[in-house]
Write a protein that holds these residues in place. Structure first.
Motif, short mmCIF file in Angstrom:
data_model
loop_
_atom_site.label_atom_id
_atom_site.label_comp_id
_atom_site.label_asym_id
_atom_site.label_seq_id
_atom_site.Cartn_x
_atom_site.Cartn_y
_atom_site.Cartn_z
N GLY A 1 0.72 -1.22 0.16
CA GLY A 1 -0.02 -0.03 0.03
C GLY A 1 0.83 1.06 -0.06
O GLY A 1 0.56 2.26 -0.57
N GLN A 2 2.19 1.15 0.84
CA GLN A 2 3.02 2.41 0.85
C GLN A 2 3.47 2.45 -0.69
O GLN A 2 3.65 3.84 -1.05
CB GLN A 2 3.79 2.18 1.86
N ILE A 3 4.02 1.45 -1.17
CA ILE A 3 4.57 1.50 -2.60
C ILE A 3 3.43 1.88 -3.47
O ILE A 3 3.95 2.98 -4.32
CB ILE A 3 5.12 0.09 -2.80
N LEU A 4 2.28 1.50 -3.58
CA LEU A 4 1.40 2.05 -4.42
C LEU A 4 1.11 3.58 -4.19
O LEU A 4 1.15 4.30 -5.07
CB LEU A 4 0.32 1.31 -4.28
N THR A 5 0.90 4.07 -3.07
CA THR A 5 0.88 5.70 -2.74
C THR A 5 1.91 6.41 -3.26
O THR A 5 1.87 7.35 -3.91
CB THR A 5 0.71 5.88 -1.26
N LEU A 6 3.52 5.73 -3.24
CA LEU A 6 4.62 6.39 -3.74
C LEU A 6 4.28 6.54 -5.25
O LEU A 6 4.73 7.36 -5.89
CB LEU A 6 5.87 5.71 -3.21
N ILE A 7 4.07 5.49 -5.80
CA ILE A 7 3.98 5.39 -7.32
C ILE A 7 2.91 6.49 -7.57
O ILE A 7 3.23 7.36 -8.73
CB ILE A 7 3.61 4.03 -7.49
N LEU A 8 1.79 6.71 -6.80
CA LEU A 8 0.81 7.50 -7.37
C LEU A 8 1.14 9.19 -7.07
O LEU A 8 0.92 10.15 -7.78
CB LEU A 8 -0.57 7.22 -6.52
N LEU A 9 1.90 9.24 -6.08
CA LEU A 9 2.61 10.62 -5.97
C LEU A 9 3.47 10.92 -6.86
O LEU A 9 3.49 12.09 -7.19
CB LEU A 9 3.38 10.48 -4.27
N LEU A 10 4.37 9.89 -7.23
CA LEU A 10 5.44 10.11 -8.39
C LEU A 10 4.50 10.64 -9.72
O LEU A 10 4.87 11.45 -10.56
CB LEU A 10 6.16 9.06 -8.73
N ILE A 11 3.43 9.76 -10.08
CA ILE A 11 2.67 10.22 -11.20
C ILE A 11 2.24 11.67 -11.08
O ILE A 11 2.37 12.25 -12.00
CB ILE A 11 1.79 9.07 -11.47
N SER A 12 1.80 11.75 -9.96
CA SER A 12 0.95 13.33 -9.72
C SER A 12 2.20 14.22 -9.91
O SER A 12 1.80 15.34 -10.40
CB SER A 12 0.63 13.36 -8.13
#
Length: 197
Positions: A94-105
């Motif tokens: 979940g933390q990795i997914l959050t990080l990926i979404l923040l990088l896309i943002s």
């Protein structure tokens, strides 16, 4: 870990200082927006003589308050989000997914900064507003027609502040992923500031 916290600190300080200033400017902007709309209602429906400037003034204020409040909401987790997927995953995933979404943002916001700057300095920014004027002197003898670039600057400022907040959130996400999340302070609003859940 200490390196990441050292890099995070300037972003936290910047956001801790700049975002509250933006909040107070936004409060003034929404008050002025309401006044402009009330003036328009009064003149349109009571005096049957609509003024040309209140609609544009209200739009100007709305753009600026949105540009200044969006970074605050983003930082405090106030945006609408579907968080079922990260919550359903194991903690690290979940933390990795959050990080990926923040990088896309961050990528999207970087493009938006470019677009915002283009709106301020490009062809559209060279025009003037239709009916919005500001005085150039205290005796009100000289007036300036407000350039559209002043309105478009709200987009540029808003996405730039969102990008800075996003960098802070990426760094916080990395620190949390590496196990240092307990040392980070909560960015959510204070309990007395929450109006609704």
């Amino acid at each position: 870990m200490a390196l990441l916290q050292g890099v995070l600190r300037p972003f936290e300080l910047w956001n801790d200082w700049v975002l509250p200033v933006g909040r107070w400017i936004s409060i003034a902007a929404i008050a002025l927006m309401v006044v402009a709309i009330l003036i328009q209602v009064l003149f349109r429906y009571v005096f049957n003589n609509a003024l040309p400037w209140p609609d544009e003034a209200a739009r100007f204020m709305m753009l600026w308050l949105t540009g200044l409040m969006a970074p605050i909401a983003f930082r405090q987790g106030g945006f609408v989000a579907i968080d079922m997927v990260p919550s359903a995953l194991p903690l690290k995933l979940g933390q990795i997914l959050t990080l990926i979404l923040l990088l896309i943002s961050a990528g999207v916001l970087a493009m938006a900064i470019n677009i915002g700057w283009g709106e301020v300095t490009g062809f559209g920014g060279k025009f003037k507003t239709a009916s919005l004027y500001v005085p150039l002197s205290f005796d009100l003898s000289e007036w300036l027609r407000v350039p559209r670039s002043w309105m478009m600057t709200s987009l540029f400022v808003g996405v730039t502040l969102l990008f800075i907040v996003n960098i802070e959130l990426i760094l916080r996400s990395l620190i949390t992923l590496m196990g240092g999340g307990d040392n980070l302070r909560n960015l959510g609003p204070a309990d007395d500031e929450i109006m609704a859940e």
